[in-house]
Design a protein around this motif. Sequence first.
Motif, PDB file in Angstrom:
ATOM      1  N   TYR A  52       0.823  -1.208   0.000  1.00  0.00           N
ATOM      2  CA  TYR A  52       0.000   0.000   0.000  1.00  0.00           C
ATOM      3  C   TYR A  52       0.861   1.264   0.000  1.00  0.00           C
ATOM      4  O   TYR A  52       0.596   2.217  -0.737  1.00  0.00           O
ATOM      5  N   THR A  58       2.148   1.872  -3.460  1.00  0.00           N
ATOM      6  CA  THR A  58       1.235   1.913  -4.604  1.00  0.00           C
ATOM      7  C   THR A  58       0.033   2.839  -4.385  1.00  0.00           C
ATOM      8  O   THR A  58      -0.910   2.825  -5.180  1.00  0.00           O
ATOM      9  N   GLY A  71      -2.136   2.858  -1.774  1.00  0.00           N
ATOM     10  CA  GLY A  71      -3.274   2.275  -1.064  1.00  0.00           C
ATOM     11  C   GLY A  71      -3.402   2.799   0.353  1.00  0.00           C
ATOM     12  O   GLY A  71      -2.493   3.442   0.880  1.00  0.00           O
ATOM     13  N   GLN A  72      -4.530   2.516   0.963  1.00  0.00           N
ATOM     14  CA  GLN A  72      -4.801   2.908   2.345  1.00  0.00           C
ATOM     15  C   GLN A  72      -5.190   1.687   3.161  1.00  0.00           C
ATOM     16  O   GLN A  72      -5.997   0.866   2.719  1.00  0.00           O
ATOM     17  N   ARG A 114      -9.198   4.454   6.139  1.00  0.00           N
ATOM     18  CA  ARG A 114     -10.202   4.764   5.123  1.00  0.00           C
ATOM     19  C   ARG A 114     -11.393   5.505   5.741  1.00  0.00           C
ATOM     20  O   ARG A 114     -11.644   5.425   6.936  1.00  0.00           O
ATOM     21  N   PHE A 172      -1.494  -4.290  -6.152  1.00  0.00           N
ATOM     22  CA  PHE A 172      -1.759  -3.206  -5.203  1.00  0.00           C
ATOM     23  C   PHE A 172      -2.771  -3.606  -4.140  1.00  0.00           C
ATOM     24  O   PHE A 172      -3.125  -2.809  -3.273  1.00  0.00           O
ATOM     25  N   GLY A 173      -3.247  -4.853  -4.183  1.00  0.00           N
ATOM     26  CA  GLY A 173      -4.213  -5.311  -3.196  1.00  0.00           C
ATOM     27  C   GLY A 173      -4.220  -6.828  -3.121  1.00  0.00           C
ATOM     28  O   GLY A 173      -3.556  -7.514  -3.904  1.00  0.00           O
ATOM     29  N   TRP A 225      -7.019  -8.750  -9.979  1.00  0.00           N
ATOM     30  CA  TRP A 225      -7.114  -8.340  -8.576  1.00  0.00           C
ATOM     31  C   TRP A 225      -8.494  -8.671  -8.036  1.00  0.00           C
ATOM     32  O   TRP A 225      -9.507  -8.257  -8.590  1.00  0.00           O
TER      33      TRP A 225
END
Length: 206
Positions: free
Chosen positions: A46, A49, A51-52, A57, A172-173, A185
């Motif tokens: 994260y 890339t 992400g959170q 969030r 990314f996840g 993904w």
Amino acid sequence: MKVAIIDYYFWMNSDWAYLGADRLEALAERWNIRVRYRPVDLPDVYSRTGGQQLSDRSPERQAYRVLELKRWCRKLGISINTQPAFMCPNADLASCIVIAADRQGLPVGALYKSILHAQWCQDRDISSERTLLDILRERGVDGDRLISLAKQDDIVDLYRRYTDEAVAAGVFGSPSYVFQGELFWGQDRLEMLEGAIQRTTRLADS
């Protein structure tokens, strides 16, 4: 004949990986495809890339996650606690245990699902070495030996390498699946992954 490969990048805290685990294995068996299990450090992914983490969030995004989980649980006939007692604790040791098990030729699919089940269905703390040892013993595995192996530098280095490889592959996840360089993904993309495998098989047979 060369066996095709799916590189499977997942986080050992991933509820979505748990929901997709059985279907991934069934897919691999149908098509005689090898799955390479690659636990990754998702918070690190994260950070690299954009992400959170869940706790960062917005309330709206967190609420929608719960709604989607409930929908998918109904669809798949799987029951999980969407807000477990130990929500996404440190998964480094659990990840390294899975990597060590893989290196020892142990059944990784069953093992990582047991760890995810412990978190999402049994309210157990998978950051606890004691909990992980209990899970391993429940599976009939020499937990003391495997945990010792998991702490060795070569296994920790592999964990870091898998995380780097994931980012390099566009991950990314979690869960993410890479087949012949194409990234999919999410467990809701398993049908599309199977479609790609089917097309490749047809081309190979033509």
